[in-house]
Design a protein around this motif. Structure first.
Motif, PDB file in Angstrom:
ATOM      1  N   LEU A  52     -24.646  46.397  82.057  1.00 17.44           N
ATOM      2  CA  LEU A  52     -25.039  45.603  83.217  1.00 17.44           C
ATOM      3  C   LEU A  52     -25.308  46.566  84.372  1.00 17.44           C
ATOM      4  CD1 LEU A  52     -22.309  42.812  82.937  1.00 17.44           C
ATOM      5  CD2 LEU A  52     -24.650  42.777  82.045  1.00 17.44           C
ATOM      6  N   LEU A  53     -26.579  46.652  84.776  1.00 16.43           N
ATOM      7  CA  LEU A  53     -26.985  47.628  85.778  1.00 16.43           C
ATOM      8  C   LEU A  53     -27.044  47.012  87.170  1.00 16.43           C
ATOM      9  CD1 LEU A  53     -29.838  49.450  83.829  1.00 16.43           C
ATOM     10  CD2 LEU A  53     -27.372  49.825  83.746  1.00 16.43           C
ATOM     11  N   PRO A  54     -26.771  47.802  88.193  1.00 15.37           N
ATOM     12  CA  PRO A  54     -26.754  47.282  89.559  1.00 15.37           C
ATOM     13  C   PRO A  54     -28.158  47.088  90.120  1.00 15.37           C
ATOM     14  CG  PRO A  54     -26.322  49.625  89.593  1.00 15.37           C
ATOM     15  CD  PRO A  54     -26.382  49.220  88.136  1.00 15.37           C
ATOM     16  N   LEU A  55     -28.230  46.454  91.271  1.00 16.52           N
ATOM     17  CA  LEU A  55     -29.492  46.232  91.963  1.00 16.52           C
ATOM     18  C   LEU A  55     -30.157  47.574  92.256  1.00 16.52           C
ATOM     19  CD1 LEU A  55     -31.102  43.814  93.166  1.00 16.52           C
ATOM     20  CD2 LEU A  55     -30.035  44.353  95.356  1.00 16.52           C
ATOM     21  N   LEU A  82     -29.440  45.381  81.039  1.00 17.66           N
ATOM     22  CA  LEU A  82     -29.893  44.288  81.887  1.00 17.66           C
ATOM     23  C   LEU A  82     -29.837  44.695  83.355  1.00 17.66           C
ATOM     24  CD1 LEU A  82     -30.536  41.213  82.377  1.00 17.66           C
ATOM     25  CD2 LEU A  82     -28.060  40.850  82.376  1.00 17.66           C
ATOM     26  N   LYS A  83     -30.929  44.393  84.063  1.00 20.05           N
ATOM     27  CA  LYS A  83     -30.930  44.558  85.524  1.00 20.05           C
ATOM     28  C   LYS A  83     -30.129  43.385  86.083  1.00 20.05           C
ATOM     29  CE  LYS A  83     -35.608  46.448  85.140  1.00 20.05           C
ATOM     30  NZ  LYS A  83     -37.038  46.194  85.421  1.00 20.05           N
ATOM     31  N   ALA A  84     -28.843  43.575  86.182  1.00 20.23           N
ATOM     32  CA  ALA A  84     -27.930  42.464  86.448  1.00 20.23           C
ATOM     33  C   ALA A  84     -27.671  42.213  87.932  1.00 20.23           C
ATOM     34  CB  ALA A  84     -26.592  42.716  85.738  1.00 20.23           C
ATOM     35  N   GLY A  85     -28.245  43.026  88.796  1.00 18.50           N
ATOM     36  CA  GLY A  85     -27.991  42.866  90.213  1.00 18.50           C
ATOM     37  C   GLY A  85     -28.395  41.515  90.770  1.00 18.50           C
ATOM     38  N   GLN A  86     -29.400  40.864  90.133  1.00 15.86           N
ATOM     39  CA  GLN A  86     -29.858  39.557  90.590  1.00 15.86           C
ATOM     40  C   GLN A  86     -29.512  38.458  89.592  1.00 15.86           C
ATOM     41  OE1 GLN A  86     -34.054  40.289  91.292  1.00 15.86           O
ATOM     42  NE2 GLN A  86     -33.669  40.750  93.445  1.00 15.86           N
ATOM     43  N   GLN A  87     -28.543  38.730  88.733  1.00 16.61           N
ATOM     44  CA  GLN A  87     -28.114  37.756  87.732  1.00 16.61           C
ATOM     45  C   GLN A  87     -26.641  37.422  87.954  1.00 16.61           C
ATOM     46  OE1 GLN A  87     -29.974  36.195  85.563  1.00 16.61           O
ATOM     47  NE2 GLN A  87     -31.856  37.382  85.493  1.00 16.61           N
ATOM     48  N   ALA A  88     -26.361  36.888  89.143  1.00 18.61           N
ATOM     49  CA  ALA A  88     -24.972  36.639  89.537  1.00 18.61           C
ATOM     50  C   ALA A  88     -24.262  35.673  88.599  1.00 18.61           C
ATOM     51  CB  ALA A  88     -24.936  36.100  90.973  1.00 18.61           C
TER      52      ALA A  88
END
Length: 297
Positions: A197-200, A226-232
């Protein structure tokens, strides 16, 4: 983007119909014109989506999302709704034998059989007025799919091309996760999935994860990032916030989904020890109430 009624392309039709779930589907094919007016009844507007300042050009009309709300409880959907992208509407319509899509669009109801087939029916009414009338028409049409899955007027479901899976990507067992391919990691295809899970602001797969995937290419593990910064909502399912990223998470799927969190970010040595402990049976897992979903891009 709407999770109630996401946009789907022609090449995404096969995945939407057959790969995500076995629920009945309702498709909205937009007309070549600008589309139906938005909902005129305040009480018909969806309660699960926040208003945005600028609506995407290919977004579903609000009345269609309003109808979709009635068939979703929590994260569970009894009927899945999707809005066909305008540039692909004519192509999709042709596959369903629809010669012309009227003003306001056309509804197609689909029941799948779980084996790549199924049946479909086209809504015979008009959606031209939009608003509450269109909401009620869509609700009634979707409810009929639940109440009468074997409708006499239904026709055999046409086939759509399955998504291409590059050989190198499949061999590496490492993919960038998205709404469309999440099932390849958190689904029946993989009993164990390891996700970074990668940060913004992150835009590329970490080289340490790629090396880890190569090392375990012969093990029953699917790797993803995953670009997880916008997947709260997705990250919160694992008890994480954006401030705690990057993070490695392991998910075991099946009847009782479980997860485990790596400790130490994405350091190569820490990640290797984490995966080795899982494969060696020395890792404790936490029960996952539900497999989380991803927001469409």
């Amino acid at each position: 983007p709407s999770t109630l009624a996401p946009s789907v392309s022609y090449l995404g039709m096969h995945a939407f119909l057959h790969l995500f779930d076995s629920t009945p589907k309702v498709l909205l094919l937009p007309s070549e014109a600008s589309g139906a007016p938005e909902s005129k009844d305040d009480e018909e507007k969806p309660t699960e989506e926040k208003p945005t300042e600028a609506k995407p050009a290919d977004a579903a009309p609000s009345w269609f999302s309003s109808a979709a709300v009635s068939f979703k409880s929590g994260r569970k959907k009894s009927v899945s709704f999707a809005h066909v992208k305008r540039e692909d509407a004519a192509k999709v319509a042709a596959r369903f034998g629809i010669r012309e899509v009227g003003l306001g669009g056309a509804l197609v109801g689909v029941s799948v059989d779980g084996s790549g087939g199924g049946a479909y029916a086209v809504h015979e009414g008009t959606l031209r007025g939009g608003g509450g009338d269109a909401v009620r028409a869509a609700r009634s049409f979707a409810q009929a799919l639940l109440d009468e899955p074997d409708q006499s007027e239904a026709k055999p479901l046409p086939s759509f091309p399955p998504p291409d899976v590059p050989r190198k990507q499949a061999a590496a067992k490492l993919i960038e996760l998205s709404h469309e391919n999440l099932h390849r990691c958190l689904g029946d295809a993989a009993p164990l999935c390891i996700v970074a899970l990668l940060p913004l602001g992150a835009s590329e797969c970490p080289s340490t994860l790629a090396e880890l995937a190569r090392r375990h290419r012969n093990d029953p593990v699917q790797f993803g990032w995953l670009k997880a910064g916008q997947q709260a909502e997705f990250t919160s399912a694992f008890g994480l916030s954006a401030k705690q990223l990057p993070q490695l998470v392991a998910v075991r799927t099946g009847k009782r989904a479980r997860y485990a969190l790596g400790r130490g970010g994405l350091d190569s040595g820490v990640m290797a020890a984490f995966v080795d402990a899982i494969l060696g049976g020395d890792m404790s897992f936490t029960r996952l109430a539900e497999l989380p979903e991803l927001e469409p891009a």
